[in-house]
Each structure stands twice: as C-alpha cells, then as structure tokens.
Design a protein around this motif. Sequence first.
Motif, PDB file in Angstrom:
ATOM      1  N   MET A   1       0.835  -1.202   0.000  1.00  0.00           N
ATOM      2  CA  MET A   1       0.000   0.000   0.000  1.00  0.00           C
ATOM      3  C   MET A   1       0.877   1.262   0.000  1.00  0.00           C
ATOM      4  N   SER A   2       0.550   2.171  -0.893  1.00  0.00           N
ATOM      5  CA  SER A   2       1.326   3.404  -0.990  1.00  0.00           C
ATOM      6  C   SER A   2       0.912   4.353   0.134  1.00  0.00           C
ATOM      7  N   ARG A   3       1.901   5.012   0.700  1.00  0.00           N
ATOM      8  CA  ARG A   3       1.592   5.957   1.764  1.00  0.00           C
ATOM      9  C   ARG A   3       1.028   7.264   1.225  1.00  0.00           C
ATOM     10  N   THR A   4       0.281   7.955   2.050  1.00  0.00           N
ATOM     11  CA  THR A   4      -0.064   9.342   1.761  1.00  0.00           C
ATOM     12  C   THR A   4       0.944  10.193   2.516  1.00  0.00           C
ATOM     13  N   VAL A   5       1.572  11.126   1.795  1.00  0.00           N
ATOM     14  CA  VAL A   5       2.560  12.001   2.416  1.00  0.00           C
ATOM     15  C   VAL A   5       2.074  13.443   2.310  1.00  0.00           C
ATOM     16  N   TYR A   6       2.761  14.343   3.003  1.00  0.00           N
ATOM     17  CA  TYR A   6       2.382  15.760   2.962  1.00  0.00           C
ATOM     18  C   TYR A   6       3.520  16.547   2.338  1.00  0.00           C
ATOM     19  N   LEU A   7       3.198  17.357   1.344  1.00  0.00           N
ATOM     20  CA  LEU A   7       4.212  18.210   0.710  1.00  0.00           C
ATOM     21  C   LEU A   7       3.609  19.583   0.438  1.00  0.00           C
ATOM     22  N   ASN A   8       4.177  20.600   1.069  1.00  0.00           N
ATOM     23  CA  ASN A   8       3.788  22.002   0.807  1.00  0.00           C
ATOM     24  C   ASN A   8       2.275  22.214   0.741  1.00  0.00           C
ATOM     25  N   GLY A   9       1.577  21.723   1.743  1.00  0.00           N
ATOM     26  CA  GLY A   9       0.143  22.007   1.828  1.00  0.00           C
ATOM     27  C   GLY A   9      -0.762  20.960   1.208  1.00  0.00           C
ATOM     28  N   GLU A  10      -0.187  19.955   0.570  1.00  0.00           N
ATOM     29  CA  GLU A  10      -1.015  18.942  -0.098  1.00  0.00           C
ATOM     30  C   GLU A  10      -0.762  17.547   0.459  1.00  0.00           C
ATOM     31  N   TYR A  11      -1.814  16.753   0.517  1.00  0.00           N
ATOM     32  CA  TYR A  11      -1.681  15.328   0.839  1.00  0.00           C
ATOM     33  C   TYR A  11      -1.625  14.584  -0.492  1.00  0.00           C
ATOM     34  N   LEU A  12      -0.568  13.810  -0.696  1.00  0.00           N
ATOM     35  CA  LEU A  12      -0.337  13.175  -2.000  1.00  0.00           C
ATOM     36  C   LEU A  12       0.082  11.714  -1.814  1.00  0.00           C
ATOM     37  N   PRO A  13      -0.182  10.858  -2.833  1.00  0.00           N
ATOM     38  CA  PRO A  13       0.429   9.532  -2.806  1.00  0.00           C
ATOM     39  C   PRO A  13       1.952   9.706  -2.866  1.00  0.00           C
TER      40      PRO A  13
END
Length: 285
Positions: A1-13
Amino acid sequence: MSRTVYLNGEYLPESEAKVSIFDRGFLFADGVYEVTSVLGGKLLDFDGHATRLARSLNELEMTNPITKEDLLEVHRELVRRNGIDDGLIYLQITRGAADRDFAYPVEGTPATIVLFTQAKTGLADNPLAKTGIKVIGIEDLRWGRRDIKTVQLLYPSMGKMMAKAAGVHDAWMIEDGHITEGTSNNAYIVTDGKIVTRHLGHEILHGITRAAVLRFARESQMEVEERAFTVDEVKAADEAFITSASMFVMPVVEFDGIAIGTGAVGPVATRLREIYIEESRNSAV
Ligand code: PDD
C-alpha cells in the motif's frame, strides 16, 4: 500500500510527491527535521518537537512556514490517512528551491515542508530492550552546532556503518576523551546509582526524550548529573543507556567489546524505560 505524504500544503500519494533538484535541502543540506513517535495512534511529546523545530529554524534564520496548530493537524491527518497505530512521523523543512548560490536566497523564497509516516508495529516492545545493545566509540567528526537538528546526517550514517562493520548496534561519539552522544540518540551512564549524561550545549542535540527521561528520573528521586563523562567512566559504569524518539530508553550492555556492569540489562534503564513509555502514553495527543 502506498503511503499518503504531505508536501507544501497537499496530501499526495508518495509516488506523486516531487521536490525540485534546486532544493537547498538537496544541494546544501540546508534544512532541519524532527522525528515524532506514535503509540496507539497518538503523538508522543508533540509540543517538545514543535518547540525544538521552531528553535532550529530560528538558529538558521529560516522562516517557520507552519503554525504549531496546523502542524499538529498535519501530523494527526497523516496518522489517520495511513492508519498508523505505532510508528514514526518524519518532518523536514528546507530553505526551499533557488538557483545554486551559497548565500541564502532572497526573503520570501517559499520553504519546502515534507512529512511522511513510518509504520513500526510494536515500537514500544522492541526485543532489544531485553538484551540491550552494544556500541563502539568513534571520534566525533561532526560540525560545531549539533544542537540544531539539521539534515546533515552523513557522519552519523558513517558511524552506523562503522558500528555495523564492527558487528554492533551503534556508535557513541567521542570528543577530547569525552562522550558527546550516540549517532542518533543521547548517551547516559549510571554509576553508584547516579545517572550521568552530557550537559546541554552546542555539542549535542537537546533530545526531547532526554528532557522527559531526566524529568521522570528526578521525580522518582533518582540522582541526575548533567556533565561530560569519559570513555574510562563508561567502561567502569554499572549501567549505560541511550534515549531517542524511536528507541525510547534502550539499555547499552557493551562498549568497545567491554561489558558494562554485569553485561546484562540493568535496573535503572529498565525502570526508566517503563516510566517513560507509561507516562508518554498517558500524555500523548
Ligand atoms: N534522532 N542525538 C542525536 C544526534 C539525534 O539524532 C537524536 C534523534 C537524539 C535524540 O533526540 P530525541 O529524543 O528528540 O529523538 C539525540 C532521531 C530519532 C533520528 O534522527 O531518527
């Protein structure tokens, strides 16, 4: 399962989170980080980590791109989205992307902020706590501001590899005959019932776990001395241990091939580990 990460204000795969090749974290290690542990889906000592983060940024004249409240929300959201029960949250803030120049970029250059989770099932039940770990001593070749939690971690990585090559778990770093700290943890000895750990200053990271453990030790009427200690003192100690957000309190039973005390896990480290985990669970947010 791919993680959800946080980058510069966005939650992304995680596969979609991309940072510029001009990011100063990448080019200059111009960034700071924090590692916060999660037990039972809750954050341990969030306040301490957020406060140290603000201090690290301030020491490097970096603008803090996120408020403490928003940062807590991002931590919690990542725990939720990734279904973390026990694990770690890694946070990194860099001075952002700019054309390569040693001088800091112009004011207003947006920082880069990244957070991701690492699931660690049974984080508080590490079997090593029963046997203890072995360490070697290595020269401390890091820079002079180790109190700032920067991402320049090459020498600590080299230290872990030296430990691995020696068939042990970790290395304690030595400067002028005195222990500074472990490659990614604070170092302690116990002699005649007294807990000794290096005093705060530029030479070591001001561990969040260290602060909590020393507070619990004092509250439990244990004697604590904050001062530099020598390699000879380690070899003659009754017990030794390390502390960090990922290891909590971990006994050290051997230094440079010499057994510490009886060579088995001692009562002070065992007790402090129990207290730390219990108290931290109780105050987790
Ligand atoms: N390391 N000293 C150093 C050099 C560290 O890198 C760390 C933390 C510590 C302990 O600090 P704290 O108790 O706040 O975790 C001391 C983290 C865990 C890491 O790099 O993964």
